[in-house]
Each structure stands twice: as C-alpha cells, then as structure tokens.
Motif scaffolding. Structure first.
Motif, mmCIF file in Angstrom:
data_model
loop_
_atom_site.group_PDB
_atom_site.id
_atom_site.type_symbol
_atom_site.label_atom_id
_atom_site.label_comp_id
_atom_site.label_asym_id
_atom_site.label_seq_id
_atom_site.Cartn_x
_atom_site.Cartn_y
_atom_site.Cartn_z
ATOM 1 N N LEU A 14 0.829 -1.198 0.000
ATOM 2 C CA LEU A 14 0.000 0.000 0.000
ATOM 3 C C LEU A 14 0.867 1.252 0.000
ATOM 4 O O LEU A 14 0.519 2.260 -0.604
ATOM 5 N N ASP A 15 2.029 1.166 0.644
ATOM 6 C CA ASP A 15 2.969 2.295 0.638
ATOM 7 C C ASP A 15 3.480 2.578 -0.774
ATOM 8 O O ASP A 15 3.733 3.728 -1.133
ATOM 9 N N ASP A 16 3.611 1.531 -1.584
ATOM 10 C CA ASP A 16 4.120 1.692 -2.953
ATOM 11 C C ASP A 16 3.059 2.236 -3.909
ATOM 12 O O ASP A 16 3.364 3.017 -4.794
ATOM 13 N N ILE A 17 1.822 1.772 -3.727
ATOM 14 C CA ILE A 17 0.792 2.094 -4.719
ATOM 15 C C ILE A 17 -0.176 3.173 -4.288
ATOM 16 O O ILE A 17 -0.852 3.761 -5.112
ATOM 17 N N GLY A 18 -0.256 3.425 -3.015
ATOM 18 C CA GLY A 18 -1.157 4.464 -2.521
ATOM 19 C C GLY A 18 -2.541 3.933 -2.217
ATOM 20 O O GLY A 18 -3.024 2.987 -2.841
ATOM 21 N N GLU A 19 -3.156 4.580 -1.253
ATOM 22 C CA GLU A 19 -4.471 4.158 -0.796
ATOM 23 C C GLU A 19 -5.554 4.515 -1.804
ATOM 24 O O GLU A 19 -5.453 5.499 -2.531
ATOM 25 N N ARG A 20 -6.591 3.726 -1.806
ATOM 26 C CA ARG A 20 -7.743 3.933 -2.681
ATOM 27 C C ARG A 20 -8.372 5.287 -2.369
ATOM 28 O O ARG A 20 -8.656 5.617 -1.230
ATOM 29 N N THR A 21 -8.585 6.080 -3.408
ATOM 30 C CA THR A 21 -9.200 7.387 -3.211
ATOM 31 C C THR A 21 -10.563 7.480 -3.879
ATOM 32 O O THR A 21 -11.413 8.228 -3.444
ATOM 33 N N ASP A 22 -10.790 6.737 -4.943
ATOM 34 C CA ASP A 22 -12.065 6.771 -5.658
ATOM 35 C C ASP A 22 -12.892 5.575 -5.229
ATOM 36 O O ASP A 22 -12.504 4.437 -5.460
ATOM 37 N N PRO A 73 -6.462 0.217 -4.164
ATOM 38 C CA PRO A 73 -7.181 0.505 -5.413
ATOM 39 C C PRO A 73 -7.777 -0.770 -6.005
ATOM 40 O O PRO A 73 -7.196 -1.851 -5.888
ATOM 41 N N VAL A 74 -8.927 -0.636 -6.619
ATOM 42 C CA VAL A 74 -9.650 -1.780 -7.177
ATOM 43 C C VAL A 74 -8.778 -2.579 -8.134
ATOM 44 O O VAL A 74 -8.788 -3.807 -8.120
ATOM 45 N N GLN A 75 -7.978 -1.877 -8.953
ATOM 46 C CA GLN A 75 -7.176 -2.556 -9.971
ATOM 47 C C GLN A 75 -6.135 -3.495 -9.375
ATOM 48 O O GLN A 75 -5.663 -4.400 -10.053
ATOM 49 N N THR A 76 -5.761 -3.311 -8.146
ATOM 50 C CA THR A 76 -4.718 -4.141 -7.544
ATOM 51 C C THR A 76 -5.260 -5.401 -6.872
ATOM 52 O O THR A 76 -4.495 -6.271 -6.486
#
Length: 111
Positions: A14-22, A73-76
């Motif tokens: 999660l640190d690499d890709i970032g938390e879901r915002t949408d 994020p949904v894509q992950t």
C-alpha cells in the motif's frame, strides 16, 4: 494473528501504490495498464492449470477486496487476492514473496 499481520508483505505494498481514493465504480472504467493485462493472463493460466479457478478467484476478490484489502485501489485486488490465496495453499510463503518483490524492486531501480 490478524489478516494484516499474516499477510504483511501484501499490506506493505500500500505504501508503494497508494491508498484507494475513488470509491465509485468509475475507477475500474479505464484502459488497462500492461501489468493489469498480464495479471489477467496469469489468472487464466492459474485457472487452466487447476491452481486457482477463475470463478473462485472472483468470489475471493469480492470478499477480500471489500474487507482485508478495502484500502487498496480496485485494480490491484486481483494481484493481492492471487498472492493471498497462493500463500494460503502453500505455493510460497511470505518471506519467499518478500524476497521476490525485493528482487523486482531492485531490478526496476537499476533499469
């Protein structure tokens, strides 16, 4: 042991890709990135080889995606679900996955 601790190597991403915002479904309406297309091919191969059935994986994505991996994020979620399930089934453990991820990160910074 909590899910987050048991699958710490996955939660650390999660640190690499970032938390879901949408939080709307619009976040899945996009042109797939190369890694997403390759992930889907990998999932098809796992299903064909009998390691992880596609329908079962989709059900797991729904369950794990809205609980354990809700902040991602949904894509992950396909990648997370596959790694989570393959660890559950003993194909590899957390340290093996962490080692491989470190190798990939190192290679990406060199290239």
């Amino acid at each position: 042991m909590t899910e987050a601790r048991r699958y710490g190597v996955l939660h650390e991403t999660l640190d690499d890709i970032g938390e879901r915002t949408d939080v709307s479904l619009r976040c899945i309406e996009h042109e797939p990135e190369v890694w997403e297309s390759r992930m889907q091919v990998t999932c098809e191969c796992l299903s064909e080889g009998g390691a992880l059935d596609n329908l079962e994986r989709r059900h797991l994505e729904d369950r794990l995606g809205e609980t354990v991996y809700a902040r991602f994020p949904v894509q992950t979620r396909s990648a997370l679900t596959v790694a989570h399930t393959l660890m559950d089934r003993g194909f590899f453990d957390e340290e093996e996955l962490r080692s491989k991820m470190d190798q990939v990160r190192e290679k990406m910074t060199v290239d």
